[in-house]
Design a protein around this motif. Sequence first.
Motif, mmCIF file in Angstrom:
data_model
loop_
_atom_site.group_PDB
_atom_site.id
_atom_site.type_symbol
_atom_site.label_atom_id
_atom_site.label_comp_id
_atom_site.label_asym_id
_atom_site.label_seq_id
_atom_site.Cartn_x
_atom_site.Cartn_y
_atom_site.Cartn_z
ATOM 1 N N SER A 110 -8.455 6.405 -2.766
ATOM 2 C CA SER A 110 -8.771 4.973 -2.639
ATOM 3 C C SER A 110 -7.670 4.224 -1.897
ATOM 4 O O SER A 110 -7.948 3.327 -1.090
ATOM 5 C CB SER A 110 -8.960 4.354 -4.035
ATOM 6 N N VAL A 111 -6.411 4.578 -2.168
ATOM 7 C CA VAL A 111 -5.285 3.923 -1.486
ATOM 8 C C VAL A 111 -5.314 4.234 0.005
ATOM 9 O O VAL A 111 -5.055 3.350 0.837
ATOM 10 C CB VAL A 111 -3.940 4.359 -2.121
ATOM 11 N N GLN A 124 -6.086 -7.272 -6.446
ATOM 12 C CA GLN A 124 -7.481 -6.951 -6.797
ATOM 13 C C GLN A 124 -7.854 -5.550 -6.327
ATOM 14 O O GLN A 124 -8.540 -4.811 -7.040
ATOM 15 C CB GLN A 124 -8.427 -7.990 -6.173
ATOM 16 N N ILE A 125 -7.401 -5.197 -5.139
ATOM 17 C CA ILE A 125 -7.643 -3.845 -4.619
ATOM 18 C C ILE A 125 -6.988 -2.807 -5.526
ATOM 19 O O ILE A 125 -7.590 -1.784 -5.875
ATOM 20 C CB ILE A 125 -7.124 -3.705 -3.166
ATOM 21 N N GLY A 126 -5.747 -3.085 -5.951
ATOM 22 C CA GLY A 126 -5.036 -2.177 -6.854
ATOM 23 C C GLY A 126 -5.764 -1.989 -8.172
ATOM 24 O O GLY A 126 -5.904 -0.864 -8.672
ATOM 25 N N MET A 127 -6.259 -3.086 -8.742
ATOM 26 C CA MET A 127 -7.011 -3.010 -10.010
ATOM 27 C C MET A 127 -8.321 -2.250 -9.821
ATOM 28 O O MET A 127 -8.722 -1.475 -10.693
ATOM 29 C CB MET A 127 -7.292 -4.419 -10.539
ATOM 30 N N PHE A 156 0.824 -1.212 0.000
ATOM 31 C CA PHE A 156 0.000 0.000 0.000
ATOM 32 C C PHE A 156 0.863 1.268 0.000
ATOM 33 O O PHE A 156 0.495 2.269 -0.630
ATOM 34 C CB PHE A 156 -0.964 -0.003 1.189
ATOM 35 N N LEU A 157 1.993 1.224 0.684
ATOM 36 C CA LEU A 157 2.920 2.353 0.637
ATOM 37 C C LEU A 157 3.458 2.553 -0.776
ATOM 38 O O LEU A 157 3.635 3.687 -1.236
ATOM 39 C CB LEU A 157 4.084 2.124 1.603
ATOM 40 N N SER A 158 3.712 1.439 -1.476
ATOM 41 C CA SER A 158 4.161 1.520 -2.873
ATOM 42 C C SER A 158 3.091 2.144 -3.755
ATOM 43 O O SER A 158 3.386 2.959 -4.632
ATOM 44 C CB SER A 158 4.519 0.129 -3.396
ATOM 45 N N PHE A 192 -5.117 10.336 -10.562
ATOM 46 C CA PHE A 192 -4.183 10.049 -9.464
ATOM 47 C C PHE A 192 -4.706 10.585 -8.128
ATOM 48 O O PHE A 192 -4.418 10.012 -7.072
ATOM 49 C CB PHE A 192 -2.803 10.624 -9.777
ATOM 50 N N THR A 193 -5.495 11.665 -8.169
ATOM 51 C CA THR A 193 -6.115 12.169 -6.940
ATOM 52 C C THR A 193 -7.120 11.157 -6.393
ATOM 53 O O THR A 193 -7.110 10.834 -5.198
ATOM 54 C CB THR A 193 -6.817 13.509 -7.206
ATOM 55 N N PHE A 194 -7.993 10.657 -7.273
ATOM 56 C CA PHE A 194 -8.987 9.669 -6.851
ATOM 57 C C PHE A 194 -8.309 8.368 -6.417
ATOM 58 O O PHE A 194 -8.751 7.718 -5.465
ATOM 59 C CB PHE A 194 -9.977 9.383 -7.985
#
Length: 256
Positions: free
Chosen positions: A55-56, A85-88, A4-6, A49-51
């Motif tokens: 989400s991140v 899956q979360i990343g996608m 998540f930090l990445s 990238f803001t959205f």
Amino acid sequence: MYYFLSMLSTTDIGLCISTLVTVLAIFWVNAREISLNACLSQMFFIHLFTFMESSVLLAMAFDRFVAISNPLRYATILTHARIAQIGMAVITRGTVILTPLVLLLKRLSFCHSHVLHHSYCFHPDVMKLSCSDTKINSAFGLFAIISTAGVDSIFILLSYVLIIRSVLNIASPEERKKAFSTCISHITAVAIFYIPLISVSFVHRFGKHAPPFVPTLIANVYLLIPPVMNLIIYSVKTKQIQKVMLKLLCSKRTHI
């Protein structure tokens, strides 16, 4: 947590790169013109990238909740596949919401003064230059911000309510303190992201009589402060990042 930090670092880098071209062009060579298609492309990536960052931050809140309330099941709940899956989902949600936003702007006619208030293309700023009816654009823009950052902020708040409840059930004061300390970096990152975002949204919607420099200043703070501060926050609080940075500094000194 490091995945998540990445993701957070990637969104910050993407946000910086999206604005870097026009900002440097203005300050270095005084290039103050941009085509409509280039402007819409830049706007798409800035908002994407803001959205994604919103989400991140929500995913990181869920990560903290699982780590504190179910530490023994942490590895089984947040598997590599689930994180992927979360990343996608983060990328897909931002793209699906922003594509109509750009297409709705594309259909407008621009016949007013073509001077933007910011050093980059921002949806409310571009929309104000149109001489067409922008009610649909304004409504969809409001829907986009509420359905992303608005919903995310509510779930982040809910996550911390559950985290506090879980921490208060811990008997040992030392363990409570340790559990709360793992959340400090994330809480700070959330505040640094959402306060400028809310400020810039309010200024554009309700600050019609504000001095011209106010929207510009807040918009620059909104884009520049979170990437800088996230780097500092997680470098200070994460020992592994500190070790890597010290190793890099030491290697550079050795080469010199």
